[in-house]
Design a protein around this motif. Structure first.
Motif, PDB file in Angstrom:
ATOM      1  N   VAL A 151       0.857  -1.188   0.000  1.00  0.00           N
ATOM      2  CA  VAL A 151       0.000   0.000   0.000  1.00  0.00           C
ATOM      3  C   VAL A 151       0.891   1.234   0.000  1.00  0.00           C
ATOM      4  O   VAL A 151       1.686   1.438   0.904  1.00  0.00           O
ATOM      5  CB  VAL A 151      -0.935   0.013   1.226  1.00  0.00           C
ATOM      6  CG1 VAL A 151      -1.767   1.298   1.252  1.00  0.00           C
ATOM      7  CG2 VAL A 151      -1.843  -1.200   1.219  1.00  0.00           C
ATOM      8  N   GLN A 152       0.756   2.042  -1.043  1.00  0.00           N
ATOM      9  CA  GLN A 152       1.546   3.265  -1.162  1.00  0.00           C
ATOM     10  C   GLN A 152       0.792   4.447  -0.556  1.00  0.00           C
ATOM     11  O   GLN A 152       1.365   5.261   0.154  1.00  0.00           O
ATOM     12  CB  GLN A 152       1.863   3.540  -2.626  1.00  0.00           C
ATOM     13  CG  GLN A 152       2.741   4.750  -2.848  1.00  0.00           C
ATOM     14  CD  GLN A 152       3.150   4.877  -4.309  1.00  0.00           C
ATOM     15  OE1 GLN A 152       3.123   3.911  -5.066  1.00  0.00           O
ATOM     16  NE2 GLN A 152       3.514   6.067  -4.711  1.00  0.00           N
ATOM     17  N   GLU A 153      -0.502   4.558  -0.862  1.00  0.00           N
ATOM     18  CA  GLU A 153      -1.335   5.646  -0.364  1.00  0.00           C
ATOM     19  C   GLU A 153      -2.773   5.157  -0.232  1.00  0.00           C
ATOM     20  O   GLU A 153      -3.157   4.172  -0.859  1.00  0.00           O
ATOM     21  CB  GLU A 153      -1.352   6.829  -1.336  1.00  0.00           C
ATOM     22  CG  GLU A 153      -0.039   7.504  -1.561  1.00  0.00           C
ATOM     23  CD  GLU A 153      -0.135   8.627  -2.585  1.00  0.00           C
ATOM     24  OE1 GLU A 153      -1.234   9.204  -2.756  1.00  0.00           O
ATOM     25  OE2 GLU A 153       0.883   8.911  -3.220  1.00  0.00           O
ATOM     26  N   ILE A 154      -3.546   5.879   0.565  1.00  0.00           N
ATOM     27  CA  ILE A 154      -4.987   5.657   0.644  1.00  0.00           C
ATOM     28  C   ILE A 154      -5.640   7.009   0.395  1.00  0.00           C
ATOM     29  O   ILE A 154      -5.314   7.989   1.061  1.00  0.00           O
ATOM     30  CB  ILE A 154      -5.419   5.098   2.014  1.00  0.00           C
ATOM     31  CG1 ILE A 154      -4.721   3.764   2.290  1.00  0.00           C
ATOM     32  CG2 ILE A 154      -6.935   4.934   2.053  1.00  0.00           C
ATOM     33  CD1 ILE A 154      -5.006   3.196   3.675  1.00  0.00           C
ATOM     34  N   HIS A 155      -6.540   7.054  -0.595  1.00  0.00           N
ATOM     35  CA  HIS A 155      -7.267   8.286  -0.914  1.00  0.00           C
ATOM     36  C   HIS A 155      -8.694   8.141  -0.409  1.00  0.00           C
ATOM     37  O   HIS A 155      -9.277   7.057  -0.487  1.00  0.00           O
ATOM     38  CB  HIS A 155      -7.285   8.546  -2.412  1.00  0.00           C
ATOM     39  CG  HIS A 155      -5.932   8.825  -2.975  1.00  0.00           C
ATOM     40  ND1 HIS A 155      -5.695   8.874  -4.330  1.00  0.00           N
ATOM     41  CD2 HIS A 155      -4.735   9.081  -2.379  1.00  0.00           C
ATOM     42  CE1 HIS A 155      -4.412   9.149  -4.539  1.00  0.00           C
ATOM     43  NE2 HIS A 155      -3.813   9.263  -3.377  1.00  0.00           N
ATOM     44  N   TYR A 156      -9.256   9.252   0.070  1.00  0.00           N
ATOM     45  CA  TYR A 156     -10.629   9.258   0.591  1.00  0.00           C
ATOM     46  C   TYR A 156     -11.452  10.334  -0.120  1.00  0.00           C
ATOM     47  O   TYR A 156     -10.929  11.370  -0.513  1.00  0.00           O
ATOM     48  CB  TYR A 156     -10.630   9.574   2.097  1.00  0.00           C
ATOM     49  CG  TYR A 156      -9.975   8.510   2.935  1.00  0.00           C
ATOM     50  CD1 TYR A 156     -10.679   7.369   3.324  1.00  0.00           C
ATOM     51  CD2 TYR A 156      -8.658   8.646   3.364  1.00  0.00           C
ATOM     52  CE1 TYR A 156     -10.077   6.391   4.101  1.00  0.00           C
ATOM     53  CE2 TYR A 156      -8.057   7.675   4.140  1.00  0.00           C
ATOM     54  CZ  TYR A 156      -8.768   6.553   4.506  1.00  0.00           C
ATOM     55  OH  TYR A 156      -8.175   5.587   5.268  1.00  0.00           O
ATOM     56  N   TRP A 157     -12.770  10.065  -0.251  1.00  0.00           N
ATOM     57  CA  TRP A 157     -13.734  11.003  -0.812  1.00  0.00           C
ATOM     58  C   TRP A 157     -14.913  11.125   0.146  1.00  0.00           C
ATOM     59  O   TRP A 157     -15.239  10.166   0.854  1.00  0.00           O
ATOM     60  CB  TRP A 157     -14.252  10.513  -2.163  1.00  0.00           C
ATOM     61  CG  TRP A 157     -13.260  10.674  -3.265  1.00  0.00           C
ATOM     62  CD1 TRP A 157     -13.155  11.733  -4.125  1.00  0.00           C
ATOM     63  CD2 TRP A 157     -12.217   9.773  -3.637  1.00  0.00           C
ATOM     64  NE1 TRP A 157     -12.109  11.531  -5.000  1.00  0.00           N
ATOM     65  CE2 TRP A 157     -11.518  10.338  -4.722  1.00  0.00           C
ATOM     66  CE3 TRP A 157     -11.794   8.544  -3.155  1.00  0.00           C
ATOM     67  CZ2 TRP A 157     -10.435   9.720  -5.326  1.00  0.00           C
ATOM     68  CZ3 TRP A 157     -10.706   7.925  -3.747  1.00  0.00           C
ATOM     69  CH2 TRP A 157     -10.039   8.506  -4.822  1.00  0.00           C
ATOM     70  N   ARG A 167     -20.293  13.344  -1.323  1.00  0.00           N
ATOM     71  CA  ARG A 167     -20.603  14.009  -2.592  1.00  0.00           C
ATOM     72  C   ARG A 167     -19.578  13.692  -3.672  1.00  0.00           C
ATOM     73  O   ARG A 167     -19.665  14.195  -4.778  1.00  0.00           O
ATOM     74  CB  ARG A 167     -20.687  15.520  -2.371  1.00  0.00           C
ATOM     75  CG  ARG A 167     -21.839  15.931  -1.460  1.00  0.00           C
ATOM     76  CD  ARG A 167     -21.863  17.423  -1.230  1.00  0.00           C
ATOM     77  NE  ARG A 167     -20.584  17.929  -0.795  1.00  0.00           N
ATOM     78  CZ  ARG A 167     -20.254  18.242   0.455  1.00  0.00           C
ATOM     79  NH1 ARG A 167     -21.148  18.106   1.406  1.00  0.00           N
ATOM     80  NH2 ARG A 167     -19.065  18.689   0.760  1.00  0.00           N
ATOM     81  N   GLY A 168     -18.557  12.907  -3.327  1.00  0.00           N
ATOM     82  CA  GLY A 168     -17.526  12.551  -4.298  1.00  0.00           C
ATOM     83  C   GLY A 168     -16.378  13.535  -4.366  1.00  0.00           C
ATOM     84  O   GLY A 168     -15.594  13.509  -5.310  1.00  0.00           O
ATOM     85  N   ILE A 169     -16.266  14.387  -3.359  1.00  0.00           N
ATOM     86  CA  ILE A 169     -15.179  15.368  -3.323  1.00  0.00           C
ATOM     87  C   ILE A 169     -13.971  14.753  -2.631  1.00  0.00           C
ATOM     88  O   ILE A 169     -14.087  14.198  -1.533  1.00  0.00           O
ATOM     89  CB  ILE A 169     -15.624  16.656  -2.602  1.00  0.00           C
ATOM     90  CG1 ILE A 169     -16.770  17.306  -3.389  1.00  0.00           C
ATOM     91  CG2 ILE A 169     -14.461  17.624  -2.422  1.00  0.00           C
ATOM     92  CD1 ILE A 169     -17.434  18.467  -2.679  1.00  0.00           C
ATOM     93  N   PHE A 170     -12.818  14.850  -3.297  1.00  0.00           N
ATOM     94  CA  PHE A 170     -11.575  14.305  -2.761  1.00  0.00           C
ATOM     95  C   PHE A 170     -11.220  15.020  -1.462  1.00  0.00           C
ATOM     96  O   PHE A 170     -11.289  16.245  -1.374  1.00  0.00           O
ATOM     97  CB  PHE A 170     -10.446  14.472  -3.782  1.00  0.00           C
ATOM     98  CG  PHE A 170      -9.113  13.985  -3.304  1.00  0.00           C
ATOM     99  CD1 PHE A 170      -8.865  12.636  -3.166  1.00  0.00           C
ATOM    100  CD2 PHE A 170      -8.114  14.889  -2.983  1.00  0.00           C
ATOM    101  CE1 PHE A 170      -7.628  12.180  -2.721  1.00  0.00           C
ATOM    102  CE2 PHE A 170      -6.877  14.446  -2.544  1.00  0.00           C
ATOM    103  CZ  PHE A 170      -6.640  13.084  -2.414  1.00  0.00           C
ATOM    104  N   LEU A 171     -10.835  14.250  -0.459  1.00  0.00           N
ATOM    105  CA  LEU A 171     -10.413  14.806   0.824  1.00  0.00           C
ATOM    106  C   LEU A 171      -8.894  14.797   0.865  1.00  0.00           C
ATOM    107  O   LEU A 171      -8.274  13.738   0.918  1.00  0.00           O
ATOM    108  CB  LEU A 171     -10.983  13.982   1.979  1.00  0.00           C
ATOM    109  CG  LEU A 171     -12.511  13.921   2.046  1.00  0.00           C
ATOM    110  CD1 LEU A 171     -12.962  12.917   3.089  1.00  0.00           C
ATOM    111  CD2 LEU A 171     -13.086  15.291   2.331  1.00  0.00           C
TER     112      LEU A 171
END
Length: 93
Positions: free
Chosen positions: A68-74, A77-81
């Motif tokens: 695991v290199q990174e974890i992205h969250y939204w 509403r689908g907006i990137f955090l």
């Protein structure tokens, strides 16, 4: 915080290899209502932002093994955090 992780069914068994690398646990699993070839895992993630609704794992291969290199969250509403980066305290002399 619990966030949904959408995984293609064909690689679902491979998820077990990276599960120990996550700072979280699976709390539920269900078929996707919008993608017949996907499963949704409900992941309780210790480091997820409180607004997180969905998540994505960014993996890389190291010596033929996934990492695991990174974890992205939204949010819902689908907006990137964007990741929270703490600023160092100013030190007064």
């Amino acid at each position: 915080m619990t966030a949904e992780l959408h995984i293609a069914n064909e690689v679902l068994d491979d998820f077990e290899a990276i599960r120990p690398m996550l700072n979280g646990r699976e709390t539920g699993r269900r078929a996707s209502a919008t993608c017949d070839a996907c499963t949704i895992l409900d992941m309780e993630m210790a480091d997820a932002p409180r607004q997180a609704a969905t998540m994505e794992l960014i993996l890389r291969l190291v010596d033929g093994r996934p990492e695991v290199q990174e974890i992205h969250y939204w949010d819902e509403r689908g907006i990137f955090l964007a990741p929270v980066v703490p600023f160092p305290k100013a030190v007064n002399d």
